[in-house]
Motif scaffolding. Structure first.
Motif, mmCIF file in Angstrom:
data_model
loop_
_atom_site.group_PDB
_atom_site.id
_atom_site.type_symbol
_atom_site.label_atom_id
_atom_site.label_comp_id
_atom_site.label_asym_id
_atom_site.label_seq_id
_atom_site.Cartn_x
_atom_site.Cartn_y
_atom_site.Cartn_z
ATOM 1 N N ARG A 1 5.985 -2.186 -46.551
ATOM 2 C CA ARG A 1 6.304 -3.332 -45.687
ATOM 3 C C ARG A 1 6.253 -2.941 -44.212
ATOM 4 N NH1 ARG A 1 11.396 -6.073 -48.990
ATOM 5 N NH2 ARG A 1 10.124 -6.965 -50.681
ATOM 6 N N LYS A 2 6.709 -1.739 -43.911
ATOM 7 C CA LYS A 2 6.669 -1.277 -42.520
ATOM 8 C C LYS A 2 5.227 -1.129 -42.043
ATOM 9 C CE LYS A 2 8.519 2.297 -39.478
ATOM 10 N NZ LYS A 2 9.336 3.540 -39.410
ATOM 11 N N ASN A 3 4.346 -0.593 -42.881
ATOM 12 C CA ASN A 3 2.938 -0.462 -42.515
ATOM 13 C C ASN A 3 2.296 -1.837 -42.312
ATOM 14 O OD1 ASN A 3 3.118 2.331 -42.718
ATOM 15 N ND2 ASN A 3 2.468 2.353 -44.858
ATOM 16 N N ARG A 4 2.667 -2.784 -43.148
ATOM 17 C CA ARG A 4 2.124 -4.137 -42.995
ATOM 18 C C ARG A 4 2.566 -4.761 -41.678
ATOM 19 N NH1 ARG A 4 3.134 -9.116 -47.305
ATOM 20 N NH2 ARG A 4 1.709 -10.614 -46.352
ATOM 21 N N GLU A 5 3.819 -4.603 -41.344
ATOM 22 C CA GLU A 5 4.305 -5.128 -40.074
ATOM 23 C C GLU A 5 3.655 -4.408 -38.890
ATOM 24 O OE1 GLU A 5 8.500 -4.718 -40.217
ATOM 25 O OE2 GLU A 5 8.813 -6.524 -41.431
ATOM 26 N N GLY A 6 3.450 -3.082 -39.017
ATOM 27 C CA GLY A 6 2.804 -2.334 -37.940
ATOM 28 C C GLY A 6 1.372 -2.789 -37.698
ATOM 29 N N ALA A 7 0.625 -3.017 -38.784
ATOM 30 C CA ALA A 7 -0.752 -3.495 -38.636
ATOM 31 C C ALA A 7 -0.783 -4.875 -37.990
ATOM 32 C CB ALA A 7 -1.428 -3.536 -40.008
ATOM 33 N N MET A 8 0.155 -5.722 -38.354
ATOM 34 C CA MET A 8 0.206 -7.051 -37.759
ATOM 35 C C MET A 8 0.526 -6.984 -36.271
ATOM 36 S SD MET A 8 -0.273 -10.201 -38.386
ATOM 37 C CE MET A 8 -0.308 -10.107 -40.166
ATOM 38 N N GLN A 9 1.457 -6.138 -35.876
ATOM 39 C CA GLN A 9 1.791 -5.999 -34.462
ATOM 40 C C GLN A 9 0.629 -5.422 -33.662
ATOM 41 O OE1 GLN A 9 4.441 -7.158 -32.955
ATOM 42 N NE2 GLN A 9 5.321 -7.917 -34.875
ATOM 43 N N ALA A 10 -0.111 -4.472 -34.270
ATOM 44 C CA ALA A 10 -1.280 -3.906 -33.585
ATOM 45 C C ALA A 10 -2.342 -4.972 -33.366
ATOM 46 C CB ALA A 10 -1.845 -2.747 -34.404
ATOM 47 N N GLY A 11 -2.568 -5.829 -34.366
ATOM 48 C CA GLY A 11 -3.530 -6.916 -34.199
ATOM 49 C C GLY A 11 -3.108 -7.894 -33.117
ATOM 50 N N LEU A 12 -1.836 -8.189 -33.039
ATOM 51 C CA LEU A 12 -1.333 -9.082 -31.989
ATOM 52 C C LEU A 12 -1.543 -8.483 -30.600
ATOM 53 C CD1 LEU A 12 2.006 -10.441 -33.513
ATOM 54 C CD2 LEU A 12 -0.016 -11.777 -32.911
ATOM 55 N N GLU A 13 -1.270 -7.205 -30.469
ATOM 56 C CA GLU A 13 -1.440 -6.556 -29.167
ATOM 57 C C GLU A 13 -2.914 -6.548 -28.747
ATOM 58 O OE1 GLU A 13 -0.338 -4.883 -25.656
ATOM 59 O OE2 GLU A 13 0.927 -5.735 -27.237
ATOM 60 N N ALA A 14 -3.823 -6.299 -29.694
ATOM 61 C CA ALA A 14 -5.256 -6.326 -29.370
ATOM 62 C C ALA A 14 -5.692 -7.725 -28.948
ATOM 63 C CB ALA A 14 -6.063 -5.855 -30.570
ATOM 64 N N ALA A 15 -5.206 -8.749 -29.623
ATOM 65 C CA ALA A 15 -5.553 -10.121 -29.257
ATOM 66 C C ALA A 15 -5.016 -10.468 -27.867
ATOM 67 C CB ALA A 15 -5.011 -11.091 -30.303
#
Length: 246
Positions: free
Chosen positions: A25-39
C-alpha cells in the motif's frame, strides 16, 4: 490460553503478513504521489507562455512594418513573405504549447481524481479489515465466556489418581523425531498436542470384574475371584520347596 511462546509466534506471524500488505500500500501511494508531482511540473513548464506571447507580438509588429515598407516600394515582397513565415512559425509554436498545457492540466486532474480514489479504497479496506477482526474477537470472547459459564455450572470434584500397580496406569505415546515413544505417566501429567494416552487396568481388577474362579494347571484347585493363576503358581512353587526332599 495457548501460552506465551505460542502467542508470541502467532503475533509475529500476523505481523509479518501485515508488513507485506502495508509495504504494498505504501508503494502504491508513493507511485501515485510521484505521478502527481510530475503532472504538476508539466503544468508549470507548459504554463510559461509569456515568452511565446512576446515572440508572436514582435513578429506581428515586424510584419506590419515590413508591409508598410513594401507598400512604399522600399522593400520587396520576398522580405515580407519571409517575415510572415516567421510569424506563422511563432504562432504555431504558441498553439502547440497551449495544447501541451491543456493536456498537462487534464493529466493533473485525472491523477488527482485517481489519488482520491486510491486513498478512499485504502481507507475502506482498512475499515473492513478492522471490522472483521473486531467481529472475530467478539465471537472468540463470546465462545470463551460461554465455555467458562458451562465449566462453572459443572460440579467441582477432586481428582484422585492411584499409584498402586493393581489399579489404572497411564502411558503417553508421543511422536518425536526418532519416532513414537512410550512415557510412563500419572493422571496429573500435562499432555502436549498430538499425544495419545493408553489407559491400562490392573490384572486383579480385571479378575474381580470377571467374578469367576480361576483353575491353576498344577494343582487343579479353584482360586477365589480376584486371584490370578500366576499368584497360585508362585504359591505352589514355594510350598513344594518347603515340603520336598532336601
Amino acid at each position: 490460553m495457548v501460552g506465551a511462546t505460542e502467542a508470541a509466534n502467532l503475533i509475529n506471524e500476523q505481523s509479518d503478513r501485515r508488513k507485506a500488505v502495508a509495504a504494498a500500500r505504501k508503494n502504491r501511494e508513493g507511485a501515485m504521489q510521484a505521478g502527481l508531482e510530475a503532472a504538476r511540473q508539466d503544468v508549470a513548464v507548459y504554463g510559461r507562455m509569456e515568452s511565446l506571447d512576446e515572440l508572436v507580438k514582435l513578429r506581428q509588429e515586424r510584419v506590419n512594418s515590413t508591409r508598410a515598407l513594401v507598400d512604399r516600394n522600399v522593400l520587396s515582397m520576398t522580405v515580407l513573405n519571409q517575415v510572415q513565415t516567421e510569424l506563422t512559425d511563432a504562432e504555431q509554436r504558441r498553439r502547440e504549447a497551449l495544447n501541451q498545457f491543456a493536456q498537462a492540466k487534464q493529466r493533473l486532474v485525472t491523477m488527482q481524481a485517481d489519488a482520491l480514489r486510491v486513498q478512499a479504497d485504502l481507507k475502506n479496506d482498512l475499515e473492513v479489515e478492522i471490522e472483521t477482526i473486531e467481529r472475530q474477537v467478539a465471537d472468540n470472547e463470546r465462545e470463551f465466556n460461554s465455555s467458562e459459564s458451562v465449566l462453572r455450572m459443572l460440579p467441582a470434584t477432586r481428582a484422585q489418581f492411584a499409584k498402586e500397580a493393581n489399579r489404572v496406569t497411564y502411558q503417553v505415546v508421543r511422536q518425536t523425531d526418532a519416532g513414537p515413544v512410550s512415557i510412563e505417566s500419572t493422571g496429573m501429567t500435562v499432555l502436549q498436542p498430538g499425544d495419545l494416552v493408553n489407559i491400562i487396568a490392573g490384572e486383579s481388577e480385571s479378575s474381580e470384574q470377571a467374578g469367576s474362579p480361576v483353575v491353576t494347571p498344577q494343582s487343579g484347585k479353584s482360586l477365589p475371584a480376584g486371584r490370578s493363576a500366576k499368584q497360585q503358581e508362585a504359591g505352589s512353587a514355594v510350598a513344594d520347596q518347603r515340603v520336598g526332599p532336601k
